[in-house]
Design an enzyme around this catalytic site. Structure first.
Site, PDB file in Angstrom:
ATOM      1  N   SER A 143      -8.840   2.891   0.533  1.00 21.60           N
ATOM      2  CA  SER A 143      -8.748   2.116  -0.704  1.00 21.60           C
ATOM      3  C   SER A 143      -7.837   0.939  -0.449  1.00 21.60           C
ATOM      4  CB  SER A 143      -8.168   2.987  -1.832  1.00 21.60           C
ATOM      5  OG  SER A 143      -7.802   2.205  -2.960  1.00 21.60           O
ATOM      6  N   TYR A 156      -1.057   8.082  -5.610  1.00 21.45           N
ATOM      7  CA  TYR A 156      -2.334   7.704  -5.011  1.00 21.45           C
ATOM      8  C   TYR A 156      -2.116   6.712  -3.878  1.00 21.45           C
ATOM      9  CZ  TYR A 156      -7.181   6.031  -4.751  1.00 21.45           C
ATOM     10  OH  TYR A 156      -8.433   5.687  -4.318  1.00 21.45           O
TER      11      TYR A 156
END
Length: 258
Positions: A143, A156
């Site tokens: 990501s 995250y």
């Protein structure tokens, strides 16, 4: 697709987290490229439906229920499919958006277990088969969170940074072997479940993530990117490919229409 871009021997491609979103779209893309796809996820009904869809379209697809955080299950899976050409580590996800001061350690732990340890488990278990294939590819779907921090994303972001480092380190350690390591880092992608899961099913909070963004990335956009990277000639390695929608300049700079 040109002849030069076609894999020499499309074989088995394993896709984790294939029950929806980017994983399902990637399975479709690789199947269309000629790979025999093995779909893994915890939601057995979803991957069985996708396998049936692909089979009906004339592709070879197998569903295999798997929790990537269960090492014993992953090791058993590795014995079932010994000839593997491609591994797409897609299973992951985000939980919560609380600041570091109040974030739930259980959420942080779960994100680390799925995104990082899950990727480690499957990669370790399948690396011998990927190497033996003579032309293996490991894909890590990370990501942009793994390349830049933002408020409310500590858990995250930390997990995705670790996943990025895993891919980068593996590439260094296995250079000289017939295995490529590709990292694809998507930015803002609108799928049916990512934001909803992150906010515990709160549809209003999930919708705000994409508010005012006319064209966020879709799962198909990312899958197309992954399929393109995998189907480069064997000597070509796409080390890192960051893909964002045009409206997103960074994790914290997004153009939103009023």
């Amino acid at each position: 697709m040109s002849a030069a871009a076609t894999p020499r021997k499309p074989g088995i491609a394993v896709v984790t987290g294939a029950s929806g979103g980017i994983g399902a779209a990637t399975a479709r893309g690789l199947a269309t490229a000629g790979y025999r796809v093995v779909l893994t996820a915890r939601r057995k009904d979803r991957i069985e439906a996708l396998a049936a869809e692909l089979s009906d379209a004339g592709h070879s697809a197998t569903a295999y229920e798997l929790d990537v955080t269960d090492r014993a299950a992953v090791d058993t899976f590795a014995t079932a499919f010994r000839e593997i050409a491609v591994l797409v580590n897609n299973a992951g996800g985000a939980l919560g958006a609380d600041p570091v001061s109040t974030g739930d350690p259980a959420d942080w732990r779960q994100m680390y277990e799925t995104n990082v340890i899950g990727t480690l488990n499957v990669t370790q278990a399948l690396l011998p088969a990927l190497t033996a294939s003579g032309d293996g590819t490991v894909v890590v779907v990370s990501s942009t969170a793994g390349h830049g921090t933002y408020e409310g994303g500590g858990g995250y972001v930390a997990a995705k940074h670790a996943e990025h480092v895993l891919a980068e380190t593996l590439r260094l350690e296995i250079v000289g072997t017939p295995v490529r390591v590709i990292e694809v880092a998507p930015g803002m992608v609108k799928t049916e479940g990512f934001a909803l899961t992150r906010f515990g099913g709160d549809e209003e909070k999930a919708a705000k993530v994409y508010a005012g963004v006319a064209e966020p990335l879709t799962a198909d956009d990312v899958a197309d990117t992954i399929t393109w990277a995998v189907t480069r000639p064997p000597h070509v390695n796409i080390d890192l490919l960051v893909v964002r929608p045009r409206a997103q300049a960074s994790n914290t700079k997004v153009h939103r229409e009023q």
